[in-house]
Design a protein around this motif. Structure first.
Motif, PDB file in Angstrom:
ATOM      1  N   SER A  20      -0.401  30.676 -17.027  1.00  0.00           N
ATOM      2  CA  SER A  20       1.222  29.455 -17.316  1.00  0.00           C
ATOM      3  C   SER A  20       1.458  29.207 -15.810  1.00  0.00           C
ATOM      4  N   ARG A  25       7.464  32.886 -14.529  1.00  0.00           N
ATOM      5  CA  ARG A  25       5.561  32.979 -15.775  1.00  0.00           C
ATOM      6  C   ARG A  25       6.053  34.675 -15.757  1.00  0.00           C
ATOM      7  N   THR A  92      -2.943  34.193 -21.570  1.00  0.00           N
ATOM      8  CA  THR A  92      -2.309  32.351 -22.624  1.00  0.00           C
ATOM      9  C   THR A  92      -1.048  33.163 -22.872  1.00  0.00           C
ATOM     10  N   SER A 100      -0.828  27.569 -23.502  1.00  0.00           N
ATOM     11  CA  SER A 100       0.245  26.528 -22.635  1.00  0.00           C
ATOM     12  C   SER A 100      -0.477  25.149 -23.065  1.00  0.00           C
TER      13      SER A 100
END
Ligand SMILES: Cc1cc2nc3c(=O)[nH]c(=O)nc-3n(C[C@H](O)[C@H](O)[C@H](O)COP(=O)(O)O)c2cc1C
Length: 133
Positions: A20, A25, A92, A100
């Motif tokens: 990400s 994040r 992910t 993503s």
């Protein structure tokens, strides 16, 4: 029975890829957590590789990836990093029931550098992340 100490030659080089690039994040903490768990393994060496560090735009190479003739400096840098590894753990998030876009874009930049290597997935999301892989 004792396990022989690994030599450089038989130590698997594994990249834990942070998938990400979103500001704020969670992916980097998830990757660090995976790295911490992995640290206890022998015969393998783990390194966190962050897609965000490569500043890859949406795929901007004109030749198919099989050609491995990269025109862009960011692709060279990404390819040189990925080719060093024997295996990957792709970390992910689930975004709209998918992995993503940043991770998929990074995967699509390369071809030969991924071939014949092992892969594992770690996914997460508000709903468990199961549809991301
Ligand atoms: C664009 C977007 C789409 C999302 N779609 C899903 C989804 O389909 N399923 C889910 O469980 N979580 C979904 N989420 C929640 C994310 O998985 C969660 O916020 C996660 O922390 C995002 O990863 P990141 O923080 O490393 O970017 C979505 C989040 C975003 C930003």
């Amino acid at each position: 029975v004792t396990t022989p100490a690994p030599t450089t030659d038989d130590t698997l080089q594994v990249a834990i890829i942070v998938g990400s690039t979103r500001p704020g994040r969670q992916a980097d903490s998830v990757a660090r957590w995976v790295n911490g768990l992995a640290a206890g393994r022998d015969r393998a060496s783990f390194e966190v590789v962050d897609v965000a560090d490569f500043e890859l735009p949406l795929l901007d190479e004109d030749l198919p990836r099989m050609a491995a003739q990269y025109a862009r400096p960011h692709t060279h840098r990404w390819a040189t990093t990925i080719e060093r590894f024997d295996a990957f753990v792709l970390v992910t998030p689930e975004y709209n029931h998918s992995p993503s876009a940043a991770l998929k874009n990074a995967l699509d930049y390369l071809y030969a550098e991924w071939n014949d290597k092992a892969v594992a997935f770690v996914s997460y999301g508000i709903d468990g992340g199961i549809r991301a892989v």
